[in-house]
Structure formats: structure tokens, C-alpha cells
Scaffold this active site. Structure first.
Site, PDB file in Angstrom:
ATOM      1  N   HIS A 157       1.772  -6.975  -6.554  1.00 20.64           N
ATOM      2  CA  HIS A 157       2.637  -7.229  -5.390  1.00 20.64           C
ATOM      3  C   HIS A 157       3.049  -8.711  -5.343  1.00 20.64           C
ATOM      4  O   HIS A 157       2.729  -9.446  -4.395  1.00 20.64           O
ATOM      5  CB  HIS A 157       1.812  -6.841  -4.156  1.00 20.64           C
ATOM      6  CG  HIS A 157       2.546  -6.651  -2.871  1.00 20.64           C
ATOM      7  ND1 HIS A 157       3.377  -7.602  -2.337  1.00 20.64           N
ATOM      8  CD2 HIS A 157       2.553  -5.608  -2.008  1.00 20.64           C
ATOM      9  CE1 HIS A 157       3.851  -7.147  -1.184  1.00 20.64           C
ATOM     10  NE2 HIS A 157       3.360  -5.937  -0.960  1.00 20.64           N
ATOM     11  N   GLU A 258       7.720  -6.463  -7.320  1.00 19.27           N
ATOM     12  CA  GLU A 258       6.415  -5.890  -7.660  1.00 19.27           C
ATOM     13  C   GLU A 258       6.539  -4.868  -8.784  1.00 19.27           C
ATOM     14  O   GLU A 258       7.212  -3.850  -8.625  1.00 19.27           O
ATOM     15  CB  GLU A 258       5.831  -5.193  -6.420  1.00 19.27           C
ATOM     16  CG  GLU A 258       5.908  -6.046  -5.167  1.00 19.27           C
ATOM     17  CD  GLU A 258       5.619  -5.267  -3.894  1.00 19.27           C
ATOM     18  OE1 GLU A 258       4.864  -4.271  -3.954  1.00 19.27           O
ATOM     19  OE2 GLU A 258       6.158  -5.628  -2.836  1.00 19.27           O
TER      20      GLU A 258
HETATM   21  O1  TA6 Z   1       5.477  -3.766  -0.883  1.00 21.08           O
HETATM   22  C1  TA6 Z   1       6.128  -3.788   0.329  1.00 21.08           C
HETATM   23  C2  TA6 Z   1       5.161  -3.445   1.436  1.00 21.08           C
HETATM   24  O2  TA6 Z   1       4.617  -2.170   1.250  1.00 21.08           O
HETATM   25  C3  TA6 Z   1       5.921  -3.579   2.761  1.00 21.08           C
HETATM   26  O3  TA6 Z   1       6.090  -2.364   3.415  1.00 21.08           O
HETATM   27  C4  TA6 Z   1       5.187  -4.638   3.520  1.00 21.08           C
HETATM   28  O4  TA6 Z   1       4.560  -4.214   4.648  1.00 21.08           O
HETATM   29  C5  TA6 Z   1       4.318  -5.291   2.463  1.00 21.08           C
HETATM   30  O5  TA6 Z   1       4.084  -4.367   1.476  1.00 21.08           O
HETATM   31  C6  TA6 Z   1       3.079  -6.045   2.864  1.00 21.08           C
HETATM   32  O6  TA6 Z   1       2.039  -5.226   3.252  1.00 21.08           O
HETATM   33  P1  TA6 Z   1       0.728  -5.856   3.852  1.00 21.08           P
HETATM   34  O7  TA6 Z   1      -0.224  -4.707   4.023  1.00 21.08           O
HETATM   35  O8  TA6 Z   1       0.230  -6.857   2.870  1.00 21.08           O
HETATM   36  O9  TA6 Z   1       1.124  -6.500   5.151  1.00 21.08           O
END
Ligand code: TA6
Length: 273
Positions: A157, A258
């Protein structure tokens, strides 16, 4: 100059590895989540965003760097949102010199009572960061040590640091089908450049293996193998302000691109990697 790796106590009393390649590229990786929080190419500047308000404590995810999402991406399944890998301590295995004047640091995570309560399988996950010159390579591998088959979704990510998200584009996604997680529907990317004029939260399926992140003259080439999908995320001002661990205006300073495997989960038979 030989490579170096040093284990130090860092934010929140968590441990991290400081990794330096023979040609002086640098990276920092917390054992908590095997979470890479800094990457500075040789002679260059920081490439990753790390929120100044990030938490650094057991059970919490670090905001920025490269959270390892495993064994479930987001809420797309029955298990914990974004999985447990990013909030679990990993073991540092070693750092060693590898080809092309690079240094590779390897971390492992095995199932425990805690992980089996969340996801009832026995596994070995391995993350390797390989560093040299202008390049960072991240590898993620999973072995099924269980007597039952399992499947998982996953993502690296990565929070790329930018100066202004409004001046940043991602190239090479034209014609790719994506799930727009904001609108809750499937679309096909029509424009050559993906711009950030508001919240962007998309899963591009079977994306091209090479993408470019461009801000003015600065271009970051992103290449993936074995991760067929790509997630692109920026929360915008309003949603960014709602994230308690994101610094004010922090949304402007990153774009998440990602490497992901989501559309077709990875299925492993017992013993398979
Ligand atoms: O990868 C994108 C995502 O799934 C978004 O929906 C966003 O919420 C982000 O990840 C971050 O998630 P987190 O749980 O780290 O706040």
C-alpha cells in the site's frame, strides 16, 4: 563501501532497521508490520510519505510508507479490514549483499494464536526489500503451512511522497477497467493521465505492469510482477481531515499506488508458495 544494517529503537519504542546500500541508497523498515517508512535513493531525496501524526504502537497501523496488506484487502472479505500483517511484529531475518551492488533485508511473519483468531490458517509470509542506486524492489511471498487450502488478497500500500497531489498524474492506465470505490461502480479509464481533482479510490484490474507517477519533471517508474491489480488512493481534503493520524493538509503530499492482488485472490494448496 560495504552495505550496512543497524537495528535501532525508534518512534513509540518500536524497533526499526536502518539499511544502507553500498552506493548509499537508504531505507528504514520497522519490525512492526515489516513496514518500510523511508526510501532515499542514492544521492536523492525521500520518496515516501510518512504522516507526522502517525501512531507508532502495537496494534495500530503506521500512516504512510508501505503498509503490507495481508491476508485481506480492505473490507472485501469476511476477515479484518486490510488484514493483520501491518499491525503485527515481524522477525528480522537478515540483510545481505546481493547482485547489482544491492543490499536485501528480509523479514518473516508466521501464524500465531493471535493471527489464527483472525484468520484460521498456518502460514509463512516473507517480505524482502532490496535497495541500490535509484531503485527499491519489494518482494512479498506467502507459503501455506496449513493442512487446508487457503486464499488471500494482498497489497503493498505504497504512499508515494509528492509536493502537490493536484499537480500529480499517473500514466499508462488508459483502457483499464476499474472499480470506483467512491461511486461503487465499475468504469474504464478513458484518459491517458489519471489526475487527482478530489477523492480517488480505485482498484484497477489486470493493469499494465509498468506505470509512471509524474509531478512536473519528476517521474517515478513503478513496475510490478505477480500483482496483477493496482489500487490508486488519495482521500482529498475532507476525507483526509477525518483521518486522525494524518497531519493537516497531509492528503496533498501523497498518492498511494499499490501493487495488489484483489480481483482473483491467490489460492494456495497445503505446502504451496
Ligand atoms: O487502498 C485504499 C484504501 O483501502 C482506502 O479505502 C483507504 O481507506 C485506505 O486504504 C487507507 O486505509 P486505512 O485502513 O489505512 O485507513
Amino acid at each position: 563501501m560495504p552495505f550496512s544494517s543497524e537495528l535501532i529503537t525508534a518512534s513509540g519504542s518500536l524497533s526499526k532497521i536502518l539499511l544502507t546500500s553500498p552506493d548509499n541508497a537508504r531505507a528504514e523498515i520497522y519490525l512492526h508490520g515489516a513496514h518500510l517508512t523511508s526510501w532515499i535513493p542514492a544521492g536523492g531525496e525521500e520518496q515516501l510519505f510518512l504522516s507526522r501524526k502517525s501512531e507508532f504502537r502495537p496494534g495500530a497501523a503506521i500512516r504512510g510508507g508501505v503498509p503490507i496488506i495481508f491476508p485481506q484487502f480492505s473490507n472485501l472479505g469476511l476477515f479484518m479490514r486490510h488484514g493483520f500483517a501491518r499491525i503485527t511484529p515481524w522477525a528480522f531475518v537478515d540483510a545481505e549483499a546481493v547482485a547489482d551492488n544491492a543490499v536485501a533485508a528480509t523479514f518473516q511473519l508466521r501464524d500465531s494464536d493471535a493471527t489464527r483468531k483472525i484468520w484460521p490458517y498456518s502460514f509463512l509470509a516473507e517480505f524482502t526489500a532490496t535497495l541500490s542506486g535509484q531503485r527499491l524492489k519489494m518482494s512479498f511471498a506467502v507459503t501455506n503451512n496449513d493442512s487446508n487450502p487457503f486464499s488471500f488478497t494482498s497489497a503493498l500500500h505504497t504512499y508515494f511522497r509528492v509536493t502537490d497531489v493536484g499537480k500529480t498524474v499517473i500514466e499508462n492506465l488508459r483502457g483499464v477497467r476499474y472499480r470506483d470505490q467512491v461511486l461503487g461502480k465499475d468504469e474504464v479509464q478513458s484518459k491517458a493521465s489519471l489526475k487527482f481533482n478530489g477523492e480517488v479510490n480505485r482498484i484497477y484490474f489486470n493493469a499494465p505492469p509498468r506505470l509512471s507517477l509524474r509531478e512536473g519533471n519528476r517521474v517515478t517508474e513503478i513496475q510490478a510482477t505477480g500483482f496483477p491489480d493496482v489500487v490508486v488512493w488519495n482521500p482529498d481534503a475532507k476525507n483526509g481531515a477525518a483521518l486522525s493520524d494524518l497531519e493537516p493538509e497531509g492528503y496533498r503530499r501523497f498518492v498511494c499506488v499499490e501493487a495488489a492482488v484483489i480481483g482473483m485472490p491467490v489460492s494456495l494448496a497445503p505446502g504451496e508458495s
